[in-house]
Write an enzyme that holds these catalytic residues in place. Sequence first.
Site, PDB file in Angstrom:
ATOM      1  N   SER A  28      -7.178  -5.662  -5.917  1.00 27.16           N
ATOM      2  CA  SER A  28      -8.353  -6.202  -5.226  1.00 27.16           C
ATOM      3  C   SER A  28      -9.588  -6.062  -6.110  1.00 27.16           C
ATOM      4  CB  SER A  28      -8.581  -5.460  -3.907  1.00 27.16           C
ATOM      5  OG  SER A  28      -9.032  -4.149  -4.172  1.00 27.16           O
TER       6      SER A  28
ATOM      7  N   TRP B  51       3.020   7.910  -2.282  1.00 27.26           N
ATOM      8  CA  TRP B  51       4.449   8.082  -2.592  1.00 27.26           C
ATOM      9  C   TRP B  51       4.601   8.996  -3.813  1.00 27.26           C
ATOM     10  CZ3 TRP B  51       7.561   7.288  -6.765  1.00 27.26           C
ATOM     11  CH2 TRP B  51       8.943   7.368  -6.534  1.00 27.26           C
TER      12      TRP B  51
ATOM     13  N   ARG C 102     -11.674   2.045  -9.191  1.00 25.88           N
ATOM     14  CA  ARG C 102     -10.799   3.218  -9.369  1.00 25.88           C
ATOM     15  C   ARG C 102     -11.044   3.826 -10.748  1.00 25.88           C
ATOM     16  NH1 ARG C 102      -5.058   2.560  -6.250  1.00 25.88           N
ATOM     17  NH2 ARG C 102      -6.001   2.013  -4.272  1.00 25.88           N
TER      18      ARG C 102
ATOM     19  N   HIS D 112       2.835   3.480  -9.068  1.00 24.55           N
ATOM     20  CA  HIS D 112       2.668   2.031  -9.281  1.00 24.55           C
ATOM     21  C   HIS D 112       3.903   1.447  -9.961  1.00 24.55           C
ATOM     22  CE1 HIS D 112      -1.322   2.231  -7.741  1.00 24.55           C
ATOM     23  NE2 HIS D 112      -1.841   2.878  -8.764  1.00 24.55           N
TER      24      HIS D 112
ATOM     25  N   GLU E 134       0.685 -13.555  12.201  1.00 27.30           N
ATOM     26  CA  GLU E 134       1.241 -12.400  12.917  1.00 27.30           C
ATOM     27  C   GLU E 134       1.165 -11.216  11.959  1.00 27.30           C
ATOM     28  OE1 GLU E 134       2.427 -12.329  16.055  1.00 27.30           O
ATOM     29  OE2 GLU E 134       1.889 -14.429  16.295  1.00 27.30           O
TER      30      GLU E 134
ATOM     31  N   TRP F 242     -11.330  -2.365  -8.914  1.00 23.35           N
ATOM     32  CA  TRP F 242     -11.997  -2.119 -10.208  1.00 23.35           C
ATOM     33  C   TRP F 242     -12.756  -0.800 -10.186  1.00 23.35           C
ATOM     34  CZ3 TRP F 242     -10.254  -4.787 -14.049  1.00 23.35           C
ATOM     35  CH2 TRP F 242      -9.891  -6.135 -13.903  1.00 23.35           C
TER      36      TRP F 242
ATOM     37  N   ARG G  45      -5.387  -1.990   8.366  1.00 21.41           N
ATOM     38  CA  ARG G  45      -6.600  -2.667   7.897  1.00 21.41           C
ATOM     39  C   ARG G  45      -6.231  -3.966   7.203  1.00 21.41           C
ATOM     40  NH1 ARG G  45      -7.782   2.544   6.228  1.00 21.41           N
ATOM     41  NH2 ARG G  45      -6.876   2.184   4.175  1.00 21.41           N
TER      42      ARG G  45
ATOM     43  N   ASP H 270       0.837  -1.206   0.000  1.00 21.72           N
ATOM     44  CA  ASP H 270       0.000   0.000   0.000  1.00 21.72           C
ATOM     45  C   ASP H 270       0.872   1.257   0.000  1.00 21.72           C
ATOM     46  OD1 ASP H 270      -2.276   1.505   0.078  1.00 21.72           O
ATOM     47  OD2 ASP H 270      -2.751   1.107   2.180  1.00 21.72           O
ATOM     48  N   GLY H 271       0.346   2.298  -0.625  1.00 22.73           N
ATOM     49  CA  GLY H 271       1.009   3.602  -0.542  1.00 22.73           C
ATOM     50  C   GLY H 271       1.654   4.093  -1.833  1.00 22.73           C
ATOM     51  N   ASN H 272       1.389   3.422  -2.950  1.00 18.89           N
ATOM     52  CA  ASN H 272       1.971   3.878  -4.225  1.00 18.89           C
ATOM     53  C   ASN H 272       1.507   5.290  -4.579  1.00 18.89           C
ATOM     54  OD1 ASN H 272       3.032   1.343  -4.427  1.00 18.89           O
ATOM     55  ND2 ASN H 272       1.665   0.632  -6.047  1.00 18.89           N
TER      56      ASN H 272
ATOM     57  N   LEU I 171      10.732 -20.692  -4.691  1.00 16.17           N
ATOM     58  CA  LEU I 171       9.685 -19.827  -4.129  1.00 16.17           C
ATOM     59  C   LEU I 171       8.383 -19.918  -4.929  1.00 16.17           C
ATOM     60  CD1 LEU I 171       8.887 -17.302  -2.306  1.00 16.17           C
ATOM     61  CD2 LEU I 171       9.673 -15.907  -4.238  1.00 16.17           C
TER      62      LEU I 171
END
Length: 249
Positions: free
Chosen positions: A66, A26, A72, A38, A208, A70, A195, A21-23, A132
Amino acid sequence: MTFVEQIDKQKLPRHVAIIMDGNGRWANKHGKNRVYGHKQGAKTVKEIVKISGEIGLEYLTLYAFSMENWNRPKMEVDALMALLVSSINSETKELVKNNVKLLSIGNHDILPKNVRKKLYDAIDATSKNTGLKLVLSLSYSAKWEILEAVKKISKQVIEGKLDIDEINENVFDENLSTKGIPHPELMIRTSGEYRISNFLLWQLAYAEFYFTPKLWPEFTKEDFLEAIIDFQRRERRFGKTSEQVKQKS
Ligand code: FPP
């Protein structure tokens, strides 16, 4: 001691999930448009995927888009889809080389056709990899996923393939899009928001949580390792007392 050296490889969380979060903030902070934010965020994705593979993490799930996203402005949604396609184009080779297996969860039926095709081609190209597991949450909503599981289970009951009394946590897990993936043990959210935003509601039951004020584009691999070190210092009790947990180890 470097951050990597401080990590206890025997006590790695099997699965780390991240709400990136936070693009937008920024970008705003740097006098740029949101799309630029982004693009910087995609660079952070690359760095975090790389270090995750290097330390031997098994699963990394990233909340890339998410179902609510959609809503946005169309221009931003289009730019995010284009960024996804260009990232898949430029990174698939690297994923193959680094033995990363790409997976994805979410409602892919509503993804643009070209995005879906790119995504599935990349999933195919990396399907034999054993390192991974990188899980992209795309067009994802946990409430949607839970409702889908309820529908699937109901169908099995109606068809006589499953008895109501047989419905348990394992059956529920088997009907989620994360089937076969261990639940995340650590969930990181950047940008100072506290959140869960409709992310992995069932699977995060005992995770956690780690929150950092850093915005996603400025989140570094050291920040990521710090979150894991913090996780390793915590005592996970799963409802038991501290004494019970200590006796066991
Ligand atoms: C949240 O920032 C971020 C997103 C909605 C999208 C995440 C996408 C990326 C990191 C880039 C591409 C991803 C991949 C996998 C290549 P925000 O826009 O909500 O920021 P704000 O809260 O500051 O507005």
